[in-house]
Design an enzyme around this catalytic site. Structure first.
Site, short mmCIF file in Angstrom:
data_model
loop_
_atom_site.label_atom_id
_atom_site.label_comp_id
_atom_site.label_asym_id
_atom_site.label_seq_id
_atom_site.Cartn_x
_atom_site.Cartn_y
_atom_site.Cartn_z
N ASP A 470 -34.73 -32.00 11.47
CA ASP A 470 -33.29 -31.71 11.42
C ASP A 470 -32.52 -32.57 12.44
O ASP A 470 -33.11 -33.12 13.38
CB ASP A 470 -33.09 -30.22 11.73
CG ASP A 470 -31.94 -29.61 10.96
OD1 ASP A 470 -31.04 -30.36 10.57
OD2 ASP A 470 -31.94 -28.38 10.78
N ASP A 527 -26.93 -27.94 2.70
CA ASP A 527 -27.20 -26.57 3.12
C ASP A 527 -26.67 -25.59 2.09
O ASP A 527 -26.86 -24.38 2.23
CB ASP A 527 -26.54 -26.28 4.47
CG ASP A 527 -27.49 -26.55 5.63
OD1 ASP A 527 -28.66 -26.89 5.37
OD2 ASP A 527 -27.06 -26.42 6.79
C1 DGJ Z 1 -29.61 -26.78 9.54
C2 DGJ Z 1 -30.42 -26.97 8.30
O1 DGJ Z 1 -29.71 -27.70 7.38
C3 DGJ Z 1 -30.85 -25.61 7.77
O2 DGJ Z 1 -31.50 -25.75 6.55
C4 DGJ Z 1 -31.72 -24.97 8.80
O3 DGJ Z 1 -32.91 -25.68 8.95
C5 DGJ Z 1 -30.98 -24.86 10.11
N1 DGJ Z 1 -30.43 -26.11 10.53
C6 DGJ Z 1 -31.87 -24.33 11.19
O4 DGJ Z 1 -31.24 -24.30 12.40
#
Ligand code: DGJ
Length: 723
Positions: A470, A527
């Protein structure tokens, strides 16, 4: 490719006798150098007057073998009238400000003392082979420019970059990858913007004199500015017409310039965002610019990019293993990790068909929320008193592999590592935080070593086959060294843990580009697990990305990022259009939802062998409420059409949907896979409701299929087989 050197420069001036007093006639200079690149679909011709930098005099549909390139060079020259210079400056691979170029130059450099340089390059050498490398030199300023082109006769992607060398360190402000002309028979360009939960928005901008200038100074690829551009010729659609497409493969922020010059010519420049090099240097290279020409609509470009990413850019740890169905626990538990709950969720996910369980954020440090612990990459013993192995063993006992989340480039001020090394954070002490975090300074070797050691410590003692990597905040300032540091860390981990796959995530789709995809195998496109949003986002992303790398998950019944409630069938089919996974808490599923999800997942697994390598062809939908695509293997033996109804139609009955890329003479059996789900308000008897039909490719492409009436937020899935 052929090249010629005719040293035949001749006088520019012809007789002025027939011209009104005071006017002169100018003839185009003959070409001193010509080069031609062919990949079977497109031809690119470069020519140069005298020893000047070359310009692209032709790019488009393939030319006959015997085309005389020297004639093309002179044919390409545009006329001169009042108010113009006596000769039009070349739109070269790197337009030089020193040649009165009327637009943006391709290179801006300064001496160490800040004095601007005005380079002027002369031919030095050309290396011909399968590909082309051209070297030019500015002796006065001690600078060398090299242009490299690589063709690919299977994907039809041309990969080009510019490399710049200086005898003594100088400051680089801007360097463009080889500068390309844009077509004149085009009235618009398509580029991409977006935001969190709505990536890959297309923007259509009309050409007009001046610049369309997009610069991403966030230090990561970003939701806001995907580095892609498509220039369609007039009348081009998804399935028909000519288009030119570009992608700049770099994760640190880029600049795009699409400029119409006062004389009407158009230039496209791509490079790193300006002033990203903080130190004077003697060498700099742009990232590769990927580009292609298509005469089969936007799909021709899309398919080239999809295949190139899958078959050339991404390196697969286990190329012959099918893509596993994912389960990701983020939206089920967030930071609230409890072993018994996770075991229970894993049981249910496996029963639904999941094959890889990904443990998301919350397993390390004292990470109980997103305000703390980033960079404290040690298992949280409060949540996992016996470490991660009990969970991993349970997951393995269910036949699933295990993946884990990291956010390696980030640090919370509230973390042990920040307390110990506040100087490791990038940017000012009083900077504005993003998600309560700062970025680590990836240019520092000690920072990279530290993160490497912590990650390697986890990877070497646990059987982990996947990292969700991430990157949730933008950088305090753009700095190319940061991106190079990230690349170096990933490369090192991949070299030492070659079986581990990596997913690139950055609050969803904030780091998607071919630079990161050289090092990773999947992107977390968004997301948003809202199927309606996803339908739209993944349809646009298919202009560049194939199924095999595009993650798509079935989210909770009520979507956590939009509040929308969507039916399980729609949620499942939208995820089945890409690399499928689940992300809801499976304990919320009722019997019907479990049954539908299990069925769609088995459909996906049954078909994935061919789907993973299939081209995604966007269909020209006659109804703006319908977003439709056709996935078809290269041999055209079968296909599946997903027709998603994103909104209510303005007309009462569905319009026929035209398919694409079929053999007009061949017959195809088509069947509506989910015809049993037609609503009772579909009262008529369209043949597809009854069962399979056999029709010609010509009919399917020129008339199209009449689908049954349907509710918005539903998907028709149509399977086709060549007879
Ligand atoms: C942002 C990501 O896009 C989510 O899918 C998740 O992994 C969160 N971060 C976790 O903090």
């Amino acid at each position: 490719m052929s090249s010629a050197n005719n040293d035949t420069a001749e006088a520019t001036h012809a007789s002025a006798a027939a011209l009104p007093l005071g006017k002169t006639e100018h003839r185009a200079h003959p070409a001193n150098h010509v080069w031609r690149l062919d990949d079977g679909r497109q031809t690119l011709v470069l020519t140069a007057t005298a020893e000047r930098l070359p310009q692209v005099v032709y790019w488009g549909a393939k030319l006959p073998k015997g085309e005389d390139l020297a004639t093309m060079h002179t044919a390409h020259a545009i006329d001169i009238t009042g108010g113009m210079l006596d000769e039009n400056p070349d739109l070269s691979l790197c337009p030089e400000a020193s040649r009165t170029f009327p637009g943006q130059p391709g290179l801006i450099v300064r001496k160490q003392d800040g004095t601007p340089l005005l380079p002027k390059f002369c031919f030095e050498s050309a290396a011909n082979g399968k590909d082309l490398s051209l070297k030019y030199r500015d002796e006065d300023n001690g600078l060398t420019l090299t242009f490299e082109f690589e063709t690919d006769p299977e994907t039809f992607i041309i990969r080009a970059k510019t490399i710049w060398n200086a005898d003594a360190p100088v400051h680089l402000h801007w360097l463009a990858a080889p500068v390309m002309p844009a077509p004149q028979l085009s009235d618009e360009m398509i580029d991409f913007s977006g935001r969190w939960c709505r990536e890959f928005e297309t923007n259509r901008t009309a050409w007009s004199p001046g610049i369309r200038y997009r610069e991403n100074r966030t230090g990561r690829t970003g939701h806001e500015h995907f580095p892609g551009l498509i220039v369609p010729c007039v009348g081009t659609s998804n399935t028909h017409g000519e288009a030119y497409a570009f992608h700049y493969g770099w994760s640190g922020g880029h600049r795009m310039v699409a400029e119409e010059l006062p004389d009407g010519r158009r230039q496209i420049q791509w490079g790193h965002a300006a002033r990203m090099e903080t130190q004077a240097a003697t060498e700099f290279s742009t990232a590769p610019l990927y580009m292609t020409y298509s005469d089969t609509g936007l799909n021709g470009c899309a398919v080239s990019f999809q295949r190139h990413v899958r078959d050339r850019v991404v390196t697969w740890p286990k190329p012959n293993t099918p893509r596993p169905v994912h389960y990701n626990c983020w939206e089920a538990v967030y930071f609230d990790h409890k072993l018994d709950v996770l075991n229970n969720i894993a049981d249910r996910a496996a029963k639904l068909g999941a094959e890889r369980f990904v443990l998301d954020d919350g397993w390390f440090g004292n990470r109980d929320d997103d305000t703390r612990a980033l960079s404290d990459w040690e298992v949280d013993v409060r949540k996992y008193p016996d470490g991660l192995m009990p969970l991993i063993e349970h997951v393995h006992s269910l036949g699933m592999s295990f993946g884990i989340w990291f956010e390696p480039e980030m640090i919370n001020p509230d973390s042990d590592i920040h307390r110990a090394h506040p100087d490791w954070a990038l940017g000012a002490e009083d900077q504005t935080l993003g998600r309560q975090q700062k970025a680590l300074n990836m240019a520092l070797p000690e920072v990279r070593d530290f993160i490497y050691d912590r990650m390697a410590a986890i990877l070497s003692v646990h059987p982990i086959d996947y990292i969700k990597w991430d990157h949730n905040r933008v950088l305090p300032m753009p700095d190319a060294a940061q991106t190079r540091g990230s690349y170096e860390l990933i490369d090192r981990l991949r070299a030492d843990f070659p079986d581990v796959e990596i997913e690139s995530c950055a609050s969803g789709g904030g780091r998607i580009d071919f630079g990161i995809l050289k090092r990773t195998q999947r992107v977390w496109l968004s997301d948003s697990n809202d199927a309606l949003e996803r339908l739209h986002i993944q349809h646009n992303a298919a202009l560049f990305l194939p199924l095999s790398i595009t993650g798509s998950h079935v989210g909770p019944r009520r979507c956590h990022t939009s509040g929308r409630i969507l039916d399980i069938s729609f949620r499942a089919w939208v995820a089945a259009q890409r690399h499928m996974g689940f992300e809801m808490d499976p304990r919320e599923l009722d019997d019907h939802e479990e049954r539908v999800l299990t069925e769609v997942t088995s459909w996906w697994k049954y078909n994935r062998d061919w789907l993973e390598d299939a081209d995604i062809l966007r269909l020209d939908s006659p109804d703006p409420a319908v977003i439709a695509e056709q996935q078809m293997p290269q041999d055209g033996s079968r296909f599946v059409v997903f027709a998603g109804k994103a909104a209510t139609s303005s007309q009462i009955a569905p319009r026929p949907l035209r398919l694409t890329g079929l053999d007009p003479k061949a017959m195809y059996t088509v069947v509506l896979a989910n015809r049993a789900t037609a609503p009772t308000l579909s009262r008529g008897t369209p043949a597809l409701k009854d069962g399979p039909m056999t029709l010609s490719g010509a009919y399917l492409m020129h008339h199209g299929l009449t689908l049954p009436w349907s509710f918005p937020e539903t998907m028709w899935v149509l399977e086709g087989q060549r007879v």
